[in-house]
Scaffold this motif. Structure first.
Motif, mmCIF file in Angstrom:
data_model
loop_
_atom_site.group_PDB
_atom_site.id
_atom_site.type_symbol
_atom_site.label_atom_id
_atom_site.label_comp_id
_atom_site.label_asym_id
_atom_site.label_seq_id
_atom_site.Cartn_x
_atom_site.Cartn_y
_atom_site.Cartn_z
ATOM 1 N N LYS A 142 0.858 -1.191 0.000
ATOM 2 C CA LYS A 142 0.000 0.000 0.000
ATOM 3 C C LYS A 142 0.886 1.229 0.000
ATOM 4 N N VAL A 143 0.547 2.188 -0.848
ATOM 5 C CA VAL A 143 1.265 3.455 -0.905
ATOM 6 C C VAL A 143 0.235 4.547 -0.662
ATOM 7 N N ASP A 144 0.406 5.275 0.427
ATOM 8 C CA ASP A 144 -0.542 6.313 0.818
ATOM 9 C C ASP A 144 0.145 7.672 0.784
ATOM 10 N N PHE A 145 -0.407 8.599 0.003
ATOM 11 C CA PHE A 145 0.075 9.968 -0.077
ATOM 12 C C PHE A 145 -0.841 10.828 0.800
ATOM 13 N N PHE A 146 -0.264 11.490 1.807
ATOM 14 C CA PHE A 146 -1.037 12.356 2.689
ATOM 15 C C PHE A 146 -0.576 13.799 2.524
ATOM 16 N N PHE A 147 -1.540 14.683 2.262
ATOM 17 C CA PHE A 147 -1.252 16.107 2.154
ATOM 18 C C PHE A 147 -1.660 16.752 3.480
ATOM 19 N N PRO A 148 -0.689 17.151 4.308
ATOM 20 C CA PRO A 148 -1.004 17.624 5.654
ATOM 21 C C PRO A 148 -2.007 18.776 5.718
ATOM 22 N N GLY A 149 -2.080 19.611 4.698
ATOM 23 C CA GLY A 149 -2.958 20.760 4.732
ATOM 24 C C GLY A 149 -4.407 20.493 4.371
ATOM 25 N N ASP A 150 -4.688 19.333 3.736
ATOM 26 C CA ASP A 150 -6.053 19.071 3.275
ATOM 27 C C ASP A 150 -6.235 17.575 3.023
ATOM 28 N N ALA A 151 -6.918 16.897 3.924
ATOM 29 C CA ALA A 151 -7.107 15.443 3.831
ATOM 30 C C ALA A 151 -7.887 15.033 2.583
ATOM 31 N N LYS A 152 -8.663 15.954 1.996
ATOM 32 C CA LYS A 152 -9.422 15.631 0.780
ATOM 33 C C LYS A 152 -8.498 15.347 -0.401
ATOM 34 N N HIS B 235 -4.520 7.059 -2.301
ATOM 35 C CA HIS B 235 -4.176 5.726 -1.790
ATOM 36 C C HIS B 235 -4.078 4.744 -2.955
ATOM 37 N N PHE B 236 -3.028 3.925 -2.948
ATOM 38 C CA PHE B 236 -2.801 2.937 -3.997
ATOM 39 C C PHE B 236 -2.512 1.588 -3.337
ATOM 40 N N THR B 237 -3.111 0.522 -3.866
ATOM 41 C CA THR B 237 -2.935 -0.811 -3.299
ATOM 42 C C THR B 237 -2.540 -1.781 -4.406
ATOM 43 N N TYR B 238 -1.601 -2.670 -4.103
ATOM 44 C CA TYR B 238 -1.114 -3.683 -5.045
ATOM 45 C C TYR B 238 -1.061 -5.022 -4.317
ATOM 46 N N ALA B 239 -1.859 -5.996 -4.740
ATOM 47 C CA ALA B 239 -1.877 -7.312 -4.090
ATOM 48 C C ALA B 239 -0.515 -7.989 -4.230
ATOM 49 N N VAL B 240 -0.037 -8.091 -5.458
ATOM 50 C CA VAL B 240 1.289 -8.650 -5.733
ATOM 51 C C VAL B 240 1.978 -7.663 -6.672
ATOM 52 N N GLY C 193 3.206 21.169 -3.101
ATOM 53 C CA GLY C 193 3.517 21.248 -1.678
ATOM 54 C C GLY C 193 4.176 19.979 -1.175
ATOM 55 N N LYS C 194 4.297 19.883 0.148
ATOM 56 C CA LYS C 194 4.954 18.732 0.768
ATOM 57 C C LYS C 194 3.932 17.627 1.024
ATOM 58 N N TRP C 195 4.306 16.389 0.688
ATOM 59 C CA TRP C 195 3.462 15.215 0.880
ATOM 60 C C TRP C 195 4.191 14.218 1.766
ATOM 61 N N LYS C 196 3.458 13.601 2.667
ATOM 62 C CA LYS C 196 3.987 12.478 3.443
ATOM 63 C C LYS C 196 3.550 11.208 2.724
ATOM 64 N N ILE C 197 4.471 10.274 2.603
ATOM 65 C CA ILE C 197 4.171 9.017 1.932
ATOM 66 C C ILE C 197 4.438 7.872 2.905
ATOM 67 N N TYR C 198 3.426 7.038 3.075
ATOM 68 C CA TYR C 198 3.552 5.845 3.905
ATOM 69 C C TYR C 198 3.466 4.631 2.988
ATOM 70 N N ILE C 199 4.471 3.779 3.064
ATOM 71 C CA ILE C 199 4.529 2.571 2.248
ATOM 72 C C ILE C 199 4.485 1.384 3.206
ATOM 73 N N SER C 200 3.466 0.546 3.064
ATOM 74 C CA SER C 200 3.355 -0.620 3.942
ATOM 75 C C SER C 200 3.242 -1.877 3.089
ATOM 76 N N TRP C 201 3.716 -3.007 3.632
ATOM 77 C CA TRP C 201 3.676 -4.271 2.912
ATOM 78 C C TRP C 201 3.841 -5.428 3.885
ATOM 79 N N LYS C 202 3.586 -6.608 3.371
ATOM 80 C CA LYS C 202 3.817 -7.842 4.121
ATOM 81 C C LYS C 202 4.921 -8.613 3.412
ATOM 82 N N GLN C 203 5.767 -9.242 4.216
ATOM 83 C CA GLN C 203 6.846 -10.062 3.658
ATOM 84 C C GLN C 203 7.216 -11.123 4.678
#
Length: 75
Positions: A15-25, A29-34, A49-59
């Protein structure tokens, strides 16, 4: 413009999530099974502007999370 992510190993449920701190709208969000070896996410439509990116996965039965930031500027 694009954000490229190199994927190695046997990661799943990426999962790759782009968060814009100034406006949650504006969050994206992007999801990839494999995921493929390289994932490219187009950033032309992202707000300047500045974006926070959270990358999560299972391994190998474990969950992982990585955080980074990028700054989008006008072309």
């Amino acid at each position: 413009y694009s954000f490229a992510l190199k994927v190695s190993g046997n990661k799943t449920d990426l999962k790759v999530d782009f968060f814009f701190p100034g406006d949650a709208k504006l969050d994206q969000h992007f999801t990839y099974a494999v995921p493929s070896e390289i994932i490219t996410i187009e950033t032309q439509k992202l707000h300047v502007g500045k974006w926070k990116i959270y990358i999560s996965w299972k391994q190998d039965g474990k969950e992982y999370l990585e955080e980074t930031e990028i700054k989008i500027t006008k072309p």
